[in-house]
Design an enzyme around this catalytic site. Structure first.
Site, PDB file in Angstrom:
ATOM      1  N   THR A  91       0.833  -1.188   0.000  1.00  0.00           N
ATOM      2  CA  THR A  91       0.000   0.000   0.000  1.00  0.00           C
ATOM      3  C   THR A  91       0.875   1.249   0.000  1.00  0.00           C
ATOM      4  O   THR A  91       2.085   1.164  -0.220  1.00  0.00           O
ATOM      5  CB  THR A  91      -0.981  -0.029   1.196  1.00  0.00           C
ATOM      6  OG1 THR A  91      -1.921   1.041   1.041  1.00  0.00           O
ATOM      7  CG2 THR A  91      -0.262   0.086   2.523  1.00  0.00           C
ATOM      8  N   LYS A  95       3.168   1.295  -4.089  1.00  0.00           N
ATOM      9  CA  LYS A  95       2.486   0.528  -5.136  1.00  0.00           C
ATOM     10  C   LYS A  95       3.168   0.631  -6.502  1.00  0.00           C
ATOM     11  O   LYS A  95       3.016  -0.271  -7.330  1.00  0.00           O
ATOM     12  CB  LYS A  95       1.025   0.964  -5.242  1.00  0.00           C
ATOM     13  CG  LYS A  95       0.188   0.576  -4.032  1.00  0.00           C
ATOM     14  CD  LYS A  95      -1.268   0.967  -4.205  1.00  0.00           C
ATOM     15  CE  LYS A  95      -2.081   0.551  -2.992  1.00  0.00           C
ATOM     16  NZ  LYS A  95      -3.522   0.861  -3.157  1.00  0.00           N
ATOM     17  N   ASP A 131      -6.794  -3.784  -6.664  1.00  0.00           N
ATOM     18  CA  ASP A 131      -7.475  -2.523  -6.367  1.00  0.00           C
ATOM     19  C   ASP A 131      -8.502  -2.160  -7.440  1.00  0.00           C
ATOM     20  O   ASP A 131      -9.588  -1.663  -7.123  1.00  0.00           O
ATOM     21  CB  ASP A 131      -6.466  -1.384  -6.268  1.00  0.00           C
ATOM     22  CG  ASP A 131      -5.735  -1.351  -4.934  1.00  0.00           C
ATOM     23  OD1 ASP A 131      -6.262  -1.914  -3.957  1.00  0.00           O
ATOM     24  OD2 ASP A 131      -4.637  -0.771  -4.882  1.00  0.00           O
ATOM     25  N   TYR A 248      -9.865   4.208   3.777  1.00  0.00           N
ATOM     26  CA  TYR A 248     -10.843   3.565   4.659  1.00  0.00           C
ATOM     27  C   TYR A 248     -10.418   3.545   6.115  1.00  0.00           C
ATOM     28  O   TYR A 248     -11.178   3.082   6.980  1.00  0.00           O
ATOM     29  CB  TYR A 248     -11.180   2.150   4.180  1.00  0.00           C
ATOM     30  CG  TYR A 248     -10.208   1.073   4.597  1.00  0.00           C
ATOM     31  CD1 TYR A 248     -10.369   0.397   5.803  1.00  0.00           C
ATOM     32  CD2 TYR A 248      -9.143   0.726   3.787  1.00  0.00           C
ATOM     33  CE1 TYR A 248      -9.485  -0.599   6.190  1.00  0.00           C
ATOM     34  CE2 TYR A 248      -8.252  -0.264   4.165  1.00  0.00           C
ATOM     35  CZ  TYR A 248      -8.431  -0.916   5.361  1.00  0.00           C
ATOM     36  OH  TYR A 248      -7.548  -1.896   5.744  1.00  0.00           O
TER      37      TYR A 248
END
Length: 309
Positions: A91, A95, A131, A248
């Site tokens: 992450t 990436k 993703d 999130y």
């Protein structure tokens, strides 16, 4: 923890993972990133592994907490492979940085130009991108009827590369991309045009673009617990916009809270987090995941966290 610097040209070596040895016949995974202490990936993966009778262990490899430099990424990847990890999730902010460190890329990762899942299969490392599929599934279910004529996307990094492709595959007609690094945005727009013949442009003035957009998508890390704030000025958000966020943790970012308050349809990052984890679990374990069970685990954790506050 021990970090040893080597002579120029030699690989940095670490012992960060020495206490996370994979168990015999078990599956051990790691998440590599910065500011990931609140990630629910370990819980989702481990609960699904247990449900399927697997000895499945998922570790956070937080460069911030471990005091690691970005330059230690090759060493962490090599150490995980040497220890027998089945794979790594990747992450922010790695990436795209991980791309040249891999032996091969799956078609999805090669097309997107970003990796969030690395399968360690013996001596070979293969990068995947879950993703794009994760955002697509979340978008189709969470915002099924929104206008898709023109969308403003904020960010063109690793998450942005996946989200932009997902948006176009979900029927967005015109995609405007803004990034504080315009050259990166230009490169992404060129790739999307080449691969999908898409109508994509790079914009530099949010104040001029936001009034034209049907929806606004935040694909930057702004809003994460470690990077609080808003990715655009509050006055640019109108009640007619729909708003999606890839962040999130926290689930209710400042952007999502602002959009809810103005009556906008919203898509928090939780759906993308669940669906990308489902696909990643399947890559790591070679077993079909129960999407409903993983989503329930995620939701229960979010509710427990809210109750504790």
């Amino acid at each position: 923890m021990h970090i040893a610097s080597n002579l120029p040209g030699q690989r940095l070596r670490t012992s960060v993972l020495h206490n996370q040895l994979p168990p015999p016949e078990g599956i051990t995974i790691g998440l590599v990133g910065r500011g990931i202490a609140s990630s629910l990936s370990p819980l989702m993966h481990e609960r699904e592994g247990a449900r399927q009778g697997l000895d499945y262990r998922y570790h956070l490899i937080d460069f911030d907490r471990l005091g690691l430099e970005d330059a230690h990424l090759p060493a962490i990847l090599a150490e995980a492979r040497e220890l027998g990890f089945a794979g790594l999730n990747v992450t922010y902010p790695f990436k795209q940085a991980v791309l040249p460190l891999l032996d091969d890329l799956a078609p999805d990762a090669a097309a997107i130009g970003a990796v969030n899942t690395v399968v360690l299969n013996g001596a070979r490392t293969v990068g995947h991108n879950t993703d794009c599929w994760g955002f697509s599934e979340s978008f189709r279910q969470g915002l099924p009827d929104v206008a898709r004529g023109r969308v403003l996307q904020l960010g063109s990094g690793g998450a942005g590369a996946a989200v932009s492709q997902a948006l176009l595959q979900c029927g967005v007609k015109h995609l405007a991309i803004y990034d504080t690094d315009p050259e990166r945005a230009v490169a992404l727009a060129a790739r999307l045009h080449r691969l999908l013949y898409a109508e994509v442009e790079v914009v530099t003035e949010l104040a001029a673009e936001a009034p034209l957009a049907d929806g606004i998508v935040n694909a930057t890390p702004v809003g994460m617990t470690k990077i609080p704030g808003l990715p655009l000025a509050t006055e640019l958000l109108e009640s007619r916009h729909w708003v999606a966020d890839v962040v999130y943790f926290p689930l209710e970012t400042e952007l999502i809270q602002l959009a809810r308050g103005r009556g906008c349809p919203v898509l928090p990052g939780g759906g993308m987090a669940v669906y990308q984890a489902v696909r990643a679990f399947e890559l790591f374990s070679a077993r079909k995941a129960d999407t409903g069970a993983m989503a329930a685990t995620f939701q229960a954790a979010i509710e427990a966290s809210a109750a504790a506050q």
